[in-house]
Motif scaffolding. Structure first.
Motif, PDB file in Angstrom:
ATOM      1  N   PRO A 102      -9.746  -1.299   5.674  1.00 15.97           N
ATOM      2  CA  PRO A 102      -8.775   0.130   5.023  1.00 15.97           C
ATOM      3  C   PRO A 102      -8.137  -0.362   4.150  1.00 15.97           C
ATOM      4  CG  PRO A 102      -9.207  -0.106   7.383  1.00 15.97           C
ATOM      5  CD  PRO A 102      -9.692  -1.266   6.964  1.00 15.97           C
ATOM      6  N   GLU A 103      -7.484  -1.550   4.104  1.00 17.37           N
ATOM      7  CA  GLU A 103      -6.514  -2.009   3.117  1.00 17.37           C
ATOM      8  C   GLU A 103      -7.200  -2.297   1.850  1.00 17.37           C
ATOM      9  OE1 GLU A 103      -6.366  -3.024   6.164  1.00 17.37           O
ATOM     10  OE2 GLU A 103      -4.480  -2.584   7.118  1.00 17.37           O
ATOM     11  N   LEU A 157      -8.475   6.291   4.545  1.00 11.75           N
ATOM     12  CA  LEU A 157      -7.606   6.602   3.661  1.00 11.75           C
ATOM     13  C   LEU A 157      -6.430   7.553   4.146  1.00 11.75           C
ATOM     14  CD1 LEU A 157      -9.300   7.289   0.134  1.00 11.75           C
ATOM     15  CD2 LEU A 157      -8.104   5.334   0.814  1.00 11.75           C
ATOM     16  N   LEU A 172       0.887  -1.179   0.143  1.00 14.23           N
ATOM     17  CA  LEU A 172       0.139   0.026  -0.066  1.00 14.23           C
ATOM     18  C   LEU A 172       0.895   1.294  -0.055  1.00 14.23           C
ATOM     19  CD1 LEU A 172      -2.710  -1.479   2.409  1.00 14.23           C
ATOM     20  CD2 LEU A 172      -2.781  -1.204   0.054  1.00 14.23           C
ATOM     21  N   ARG A 178     -14.738   6.220   4.635  1.00 14.04           N
ATOM     22  CA  ARG A 178     -13.851   6.190   3.525  1.00 14.04           C
ATOM     23  C   ARG A 178     -12.710   7.050   3.543  1.00 14.04           C
ATOM     24  NH1 ARG A 178     -12.733   7.388  -1.520  1.00 14.04           N
ATOM     25  NH2 ARG A 178     -11.906   5.533  -2.944  1.00 14.04           N
ATOM     26  N   PHE A 195      -3.609   5.861   6.164  1.00 13.85           N
ATOM     27  CA  PHE A 195      -2.521   5.744   5.117  1.00 13.85           C
ATOM     28  C   PHE A 195      -1.629   6.802   4.833  1.00 13.85           C
ATOM     29  CE2 PHE A 195      -5.224   1.934   4.639  1.00 13.85           C
ATOM     30  CZ  PHE A 195      -4.032   1.023   4.928  1.00 13.85           C
ATOM     31  N   ARG A 196      -2.557   7.814   4.509  1.00 16.96           N
ATOM     32  CA  ARG A 196      -1.836   9.156   4.120  1.00 16.96           C
ATOM     33  C   ARG A 196      -1.296  10.144   4.934  1.00 16.96           C
ATOM     34  NH1 ARG A 196      -6.376   9.505  -0.900  1.00 16.96           N
ATOM     35  NH2 ARG A 196      -5.303   8.026  -2.442  1.00 16.96           N
ATOM     36  N   GLU A 229      -8.159   2.280  -3.999  1.00 17.55           N
ATOM     37  CA  GLU A 229      -7.766   3.626  -4.369  1.00 17.55           C
ATOM     38  C   GLU A 229      -6.578   3.669  -5.200  1.00 17.55           C
ATOM     39  OE1 GLU A 229      -9.544   6.290  -3.608  1.00 17.55           O
ATOM     40  OE2 GLU A 229      -8.293   8.066  -3.617  1.00 17.55           O
ATOM     41  N   MET A 267      -7.757   1.299   0.423  1.00 17.98           N
ATOM     42  CA  MET A 267      -6.721   1.709  -0.070  1.00 17.98           C
ATOM     43  C   MET A 267      -6.009   1.355  -1.122  1.00 17.98           C
ATOM     44  SD  MET A 267      -4.693   4.423   0.931  1.00 17.98           S
ATOM     45  CE  MET A 267      -3.670   4.988  -0.281  1.00 17.98           C
ATOM     46  N   GLU A 326       1.429   3.949  -1.826  1.00 18.97           N
ATOM     47  CA  GLU A 326       0.586   4.724  -2.922  1.00 18.97           C
ATOM     48  C   GLU A 326       1.750   5.458  -3.751  1.00 18.97           C
ATOM     49  OE1 GLU A 326      -1.994   7.777  -1.655  1.00 18.97           O
ATOM     50  OE2 GLU A 326      -3.423   7.366  -3.378  1.00 18.97           O
TER      51      GLU A 326
END
Lengths: 209, 448
Positions: free
Chosen positions: A57-58, B262, A12, B258, B265-266, A64, A61, A14
């Motif tokens: 969430p994984e 995200l 993940l 959502r 992670f971000r 995404e 993500m 990104e």
């Protein structure tokens, strides 16, 4: 090389993954091959999810990242052979319920798995499921709900689908309140307890036809 | 306002006892001494289970939303909108369904006020959902991904000038107001009030007056409705205030599920900082309402920390630390956190058995969690409760229900510290199944 891309998506990371896609495209790598590497990563994430090592969430993500990758690949894919779809799934949150998070995850996962997904959104009327399934010659209708009060809407869609004789179209339900008891109550053909199970179920059904 | 004049001098245990004593002796004219005794017996039962003592029998406290209206023949729309019909149904419901607490009237949300304000966070009958639907969340990214610093720097300003204009139609003009903290010196008064001279802000103020009038009508009706049922049937309320886990405040209403997933992670550090920032707000929210209602229990519905929504590591990093701070802050105030862990909490049981939270000071109500496991992890540490499934209430039979409740009580109620309740907040359900849940609770819960 692209083992590295697969791993970046599995982890993940990104920014790394998107930069790698840019580099690969700049080097003239084949977009279809890049996409295959990305899908391999999604399979790994799906397996981790099924094994209890990855969670919602994984999945979100990863979805995404896939959206970002697809946007980069799209201009390069137009000339390629269109991908063969596994089948048509008509999906929506049933009438009386406007929750979309679970349904949206299933949409993403079905899409990535190669299904042609027709997403009808939320609070979808019974007739809309049936008419769309007829129009698209769907193999699966997938219904979602979070509220127990919406379970009756599922039952009604199932009855209407049986009456409409949808050419063997299978009926899947899902959502937090769904149990085997609810499957029996609604008359649906089955349920997936999560997005990964929903995809597996759709594959089994369509593969078995 | 403090709960007692000497509040600052009291320790957590003394505060707890002061709140429990006030709860046992409310300013209500009970219909008879016998009814008052029933009320006090029920409070005692609930206090005993919190303190992990064996109660006189298992208390029965299912979560109710629309069911008290729907079961008495009202539509969802009537339940929300028609105070007279609701008050009538409320009495009939409590006479017919002999649970040990008042139904949760805060779940009958104040739609007249929503109408006055064009409230967008929910849909309700006639506004986005049908006349037979309960209210539902309209989840969206009301807070944008790049707004964490605005929130962290000044939550109140963020709420009034960014969040509220997006979720309340009438409050759109708030976006153009200056922060109230500008009013620090006389010369700023002039510029601050200029927008209040403009038509959009004046229109907003008129709508707020309408909302205020609707709120007065709402509280008069609802307070009378609850007081009447309490006085007639000897039923305590199940909670006197509400708060939320900081992570849920972000995930439910600000960033959306959502968006927040995200962000983890971000921009994980921003998520953690925002959660920390929300801790004192979450504590203060409950303390003020519980001081007013003089009830010790604080309802805390938990959403985004359920199994599947986070890994165990992320639960322990993002969700639990700030929820724990809220719980500790409430316990220090003598309050009893009443967590309702919606969804499943099987993977969380280890994490929530946290020795820094003193034993016998809170309640964990569960939904789809394995109750034997919950008992194994939390038994002798905190009171547990729940978890009669929504599917059983909606699609089961009377026999299924009897079997389920008997087994549940057999499995977990033996040595006290257990409340029989529903895994879901009940809107529509089979009336015979709800009745059987209560009947079975009385039958088997008296034998433990």
């Amino acid at each position: 090389m692209t083992q590295e891309l697969t791993q970046a998506i599995v982890d993940l990371r990104e920014d790394d993954a998107l930069a790698m896609v840019d580099d690969l495209l700049a080097k003239g790598d084949d977009a279809v091959g890049i996409l295959a590497d990305c899908k391999a990563a999604m399979d790994v994430i799906g397996e981790k999810f099924a094994g209890g090592e990855a969670f919602i969430p994984e999945l979100i993500m990863a979805g995404e990242i896939m959206t970002g990758v697809s946007a980069k690949l799209k201009p390069h894919l137009t000339a390629a052979t269109p991908e063969e779809k596994l089948g048509v799934v008509v999906i929506g949150t049933v009438q009386g319920d406007i929750h979309d998070i679970g349904k949206d995850i299933v949409v993403t996962m079905l899409d990535i798995a190669g299904f042609d997904v027709v997403d009808l959104g939320v609070d979808v009327k019974i007739e809309k499921f049936i008419a769309t399934a007829q129009e698209k010659d769907a193999q699966v209708i997938a219904m979602s709900c979070l509220l127990t009060s919406a379970i009756d809407s599922m039952k009604k869609v199932v009855s209407a689908a049986r009456e409409a004789d949808l050419n063997g179209c299978k009926l899947m339900i899902g959502g937090a309140p769904i149990t085997e008891q609810v499957v029996a109550y609604t008359g649906a053909d089955g349920y997936g307890k999560d997005a990964v199970e929903a995809v597996e179920l759709a594959k089994q059904w369509i593969g078995g036809k | 306002m403090a709960f007692t004049e000497d509040w600052k001098d009291l320790d957590a245990q003394q505060r707890y006892e002061a709140r429990m004593d006030a709860w046992a002796d409310p300013a209500v004219e009970f219909e008879s001494d016998a009814v008052k005794q029933e009320y006090q017996d029920r409070v005692r039962m609930l206090r005993d289970v919190v303190e992990l003592k064996k109660p006189s029998r298992v208390p029965i406290a299912p979560w109710m939303s629309l069911f008290p209206g729907l079961s008495q023949g009202l539509t969802a729309k009537e339940t929300y909108y028609d105070y007279a019909k609701l008050a009538d149904a409320w009495m009939k419901f409590h006479a017919e369904y002999k649970q040990d607490v008042l139904a949760f009237s805060i779940n009958i949300v104040p739609v007249h006020i929503y109408d006055a304000l064009d409230y967008k966070l929910y849909d309700w009958p006639g506004h986005g959902v049908g006349e037979d639907s309960g209210y539902q969340y309209n989840e969206a990214e009301y807070m944008k991904a790049d707004e964490y610093d605005l929130l962290i720097n000044d939550p109140s300003s963020y709420w009034t000038r960014c969040y509220l204009p997006r979720v309340v139609g009438a409050f759109e003009p708030f976006a153009g107001l200056d922060p109230f903290t500008d009013l620090v010196e006389g010369p700023t008064v002039g510029p601050f009030f200029i927008p209040f001279g403009t038509p959009p802000v004046q229109e907003m103020l008129k709508k707020m007056i309408d909302a205020g009038n609707a709120a007065m009508e709402w509280i008069q009706n609802f307070a009378a409705m609850d007081a009447r049922a309490m006085a007639a049937y000897g039923l305590p309320g199940f909670a006197g205030g509400v708060t939320k886990a900081p992570y849920d405040i972000l995930g439910d209403t600000l960033r959306g599920t959502r968006g927040l997933m995200l962000d983890v992670f971000r921009q994980p550090d921003k998520v953690l900082e925002a959660c920390e920032r929300l801790v004192p707000l979450a504590i203060d929210w409950a303390v003020r309402s519980n001081n007013t209602t003089r009830h010790p229990f604080v309802f805390i519905p938990l959403h985004k920390g359920a199994d599947g929504f986070l890994s165990d590591a992320d639960f322990r990093r993002f969700y639990w630390p700030t929820l724990k701070k809220v719980l500790l802050g409430l316990i220090d105030e003598g309050l009893v956190p009443l967590c309702f862990a919606e969804g499943a909490y099987n993977d969380r049981l280890e994490a929530i058995h946290d020795e820094e939270i003193p034993a016998g000071k809170m309640i964990w109500m569960f939904d789809a969690t394995n109750m034997s496991e919950a008992k194994r992890h939390l038994g002798g540490y905190q009171c547990i409760g729940g978890n009669v499934p929504g599917a059983l209430l909606t699609t089961g039979t009377v026999q299924d229900m009897d079997d389920y409740v008997r087994q549940l009580i057999e499995d977990v109620a033996g040595d006290g510290g257990f409340i029989l309740g529903s895994g879901i907040v009940i809107d529509e359900a089979r009336t015979d199944c709800v009745k059987q849940m209560i009947a079975a609770g009385l039958k088997y819960g008296s034998q433990v």
